[in-house]
Write an enzyme that holds these catalytic residues in place. Structure first.
Site, short mmCIF file in Angstrom:
data_model
loop_
_atom_site.label_atom_id
_atom_site.label_comp_id
_atom_site.label_asym_id
_atom_site.label_seq_id
_atom_site.Cartn_x
_atom_site.Cartn_y
_atom_site.Cartn_z
N HIS A 244 0.65 -3.29 7.08
CA HIS A 244 -0.38 -2.24 7.03
C HIS A 244 -1.42 -2.44 8.12
O HIS A 244 -1.50 -3.50 8.74
CB HIS A 244 -1.05 -2.21 5.65
CG HIS A 244 -1.80 -3.47 5.35
ND1 HIS A 244 -1.20 -4.59 4.83
CD2 HIS A 244 -3.10 -3.79 5.52
CE1 HIS A 244 -2.10 -5.54 4.69
NE2 HIS A 244 -3.27 -5.08 5.11
N ASP A 246 -5.52 -2.29 8.51
CA ASP A 246 -6.68 -2.31 7.61
C ASP A 246 -7.48 -1.02 7.64
O ASP A 246 -7.93 -0.53 6.61
CB ASP A 246 -7.59 -3.50 7.94
CG ASP A 246 -7.01 -4.80 7.40
OD1 ASP A 246 -6.04 -4.74 6.62
OD2 ASP A 246 -7.53 -5.87 7.76
N HIS A 302 -0.34 -5.86 10.19
CA HIS A 302 -0.03 -7.20 9.67
C HIS A 302 0.40 -7.16 8.22
O HIS A 302 0.28 -6.13 7.55
CB HIS A 302 -1.27 -8.10 9.79
CG HIS A 302 -2.44 -7.58 9.01
ND1 HIS A 302 -3.37 -6.75 9.56
CD2 HIS A 302 -2.81 -7.75 7.71
CE1 HIS A 302 -4.27 -6.43 8.63
NE2 HIS A 302 -3.95 -7.03 7.50
N ARG A 312 -2.07 -19.42 -3.34
CA ARG A 312 -2.79 -19.24 -2.08
C ARG A 312 -4.12 -18.55 -2.36
O ARG A 312 -4.14 -17.44 -2.89
CB ARG A 312 -1.94 -18.38 -1.16
CG ARG A 312 -2.52 -18.02 0.21
CD ARG A 312 -1.67 -16.88 0.75
NE ARG A 312 -1.76 -16.62 2.16
CZ ARG A 312 -2.59 -15.72 2.68
NH1 ARG A 312 -3.45 -15.08 1.93
NH2 ARG A 312 -2.54 -15.48 3.98
#
Ligand SMILES: *[C@@H]1O[C@H](CO)[C@@H](O)[C@H](O)[C@H]1NC(C)=O
Ligand SMILES: *[C@@H]1O[C@H](CO)[C@@H](O)[C@H](O)[C@H]1NC(C)=O
Length: 335
Positions: A244, A246, A302, A312
């Protein structure tokens, strides 16, 4: 057969081994031993019928070729991935420039002459701007905060500004749903102070690196902690692995930053941040305290690789040039 295969083939062809000088200089028993070994080797080679030698060495060569081709394939797959920062590296400051996309430029036109357009679009990684102890403190905050809720799927967020927290298949507002006492036992004044200090440091770094005026850059919504695991997705909010841009996802974003609160391949596996470029993708391997930031337009598409193991943690801290979209630093809501 490929050229590489031929070269490898000849390298792998067995050669008669000569004893080294140290071996020949060895005294006594060891010399006798190596003599015996040599003799044995020689006899065993001579004893073998000619065709068996050929079959054996052919099988060896074939195995070598398959191994080589496997390695070549593995290498070419990985060759499509360029690294911006590896987990085991210490990167004081590393920058990769990209040409600003037209969508990013046209969006920033509104702010042209206002000092909020970057001298050059790009991607930056900085280790050490945020200290390990600051990062550890924020990690505790993320763990404690998200443990009050948590998604049924693999991605949970906590937004201290709005109070949004993943819970089950949707979100709650911790400032409305939690008892004041419960909030007070999880969050402390110092947590919020540190959070603001860190956000300000990041803002200064972005302004400096992209050559923009500090007073033209504003913290914006959404800015949030994230926790990712390999749990199967239950809702679209759990699917962090789609490529996508941002600015398309969040209109307010002009500069995106990520502060990592966990170590790739120690705390989790998978979960690398990947910029998708034509021909070669670029990875950022998360590391406790590592900051990464970039311009939010389509010059920087990204995604995050799916986590295969572990947990994470990170914070997304976003900035806008649009003053009307600015948000305040969060404050501890007291009764
Ligand atoms: C990236 O662009 C900036 C600003 O124009 C420049 O100062 C810097 O040298 C460039 N860096 C690289 C690695 O090309
Ligand atoms: C980059 O990543 C995208 C998304 O996973 C993938 O489709 C593409 O093949 C990758 N490109 C290269 C060169 O590896």
């Amino acid at each position: 057969m490929t050229v590489e295969g031929v070269i490898f083939f000849s390298i792998m062809a067995p050669r008669k081994r000569k004893p080294t000088s140290s071996e020949t200089n060895d005294a006594g028993e060891s010399r006798a031993k190596s003599k015996r070994a040599e003799k044995k080797e020689a006899t065993s080679d001579e004893d073998l019928p000619r065709h068996r030698v050929t079959v054996r060495s052919l099988a060896l060569r074939m195995a070598a070729i398959f191994l080589f081709l496997g390695l070549a394939h593995w290498y070419s797959v990985d060759a499509g991935l360029q690294s911006l920062a590896k987990q085991n590296e210490d990167v004081p400051l590393r920058r990769f420039n990209v040409t600003c996309s037209s969508d990013f430029q046209s969006d920033l036109k509104k702010f042209k002459g206002t000092g909020c357009a970057p001298t050059q679009c790009g991607r930056v990684v900085m280790d050490g701007l945020i200290s390990k102890s600051e990062a550890r403190h924020l990690l505790e905050l993320a763990k404690n905060g998200i443990s009050l809720g948590g998604s049924n799927g693999g991605a949970s967020i906590l937004d201290l500004h709005s109070g949004a927290l993943s819970k089950g298949d949707s979100f709650i507002n911790i400032y409305k749903y939690l008892e004041k006492g419960e909030l007070g036992s999880v969050f402390h004044e110092g947590d919020f102070k540190l959070y603001s200090t860190v956000a300000k440091k990041i803002k200064r770094a972005i302004a400096k690196e992209f050559g923009i005026r500090l007073d033209k850059l504003h913290l914006t919504h959404p800015t949030f902690f994230s926790r990712m695991t390999n749990k199967p997705a239950k809702t679209i909010h759990d699917e962090y692995w789609h490529v996508h841009v941002d600015k398309e996802t969040y209109e307010t974003f002009d500069y995106t930053s990520l502060l990592y609160l966990a170590d790739y391949q120690k705390d989790f596996e998978g979960g690398r941040f990947i910029f998708t470029d034509k021909g070669s993708n670029m990875t950022v391997e998360p590391k406790l305290g590592r900051l990464s930031f970039f311009t939010s337009g389509s010059e920087n598409p990204h995604y995050v690789e799916r986590i295969t193991k572990g947990t994470r943690y990170a914070i997304t801290v976003s900035f806008t040039c649009d003053k009307t979209k600015a948000i305040e630093h969060p404050k501890l809501h007291k009764s």
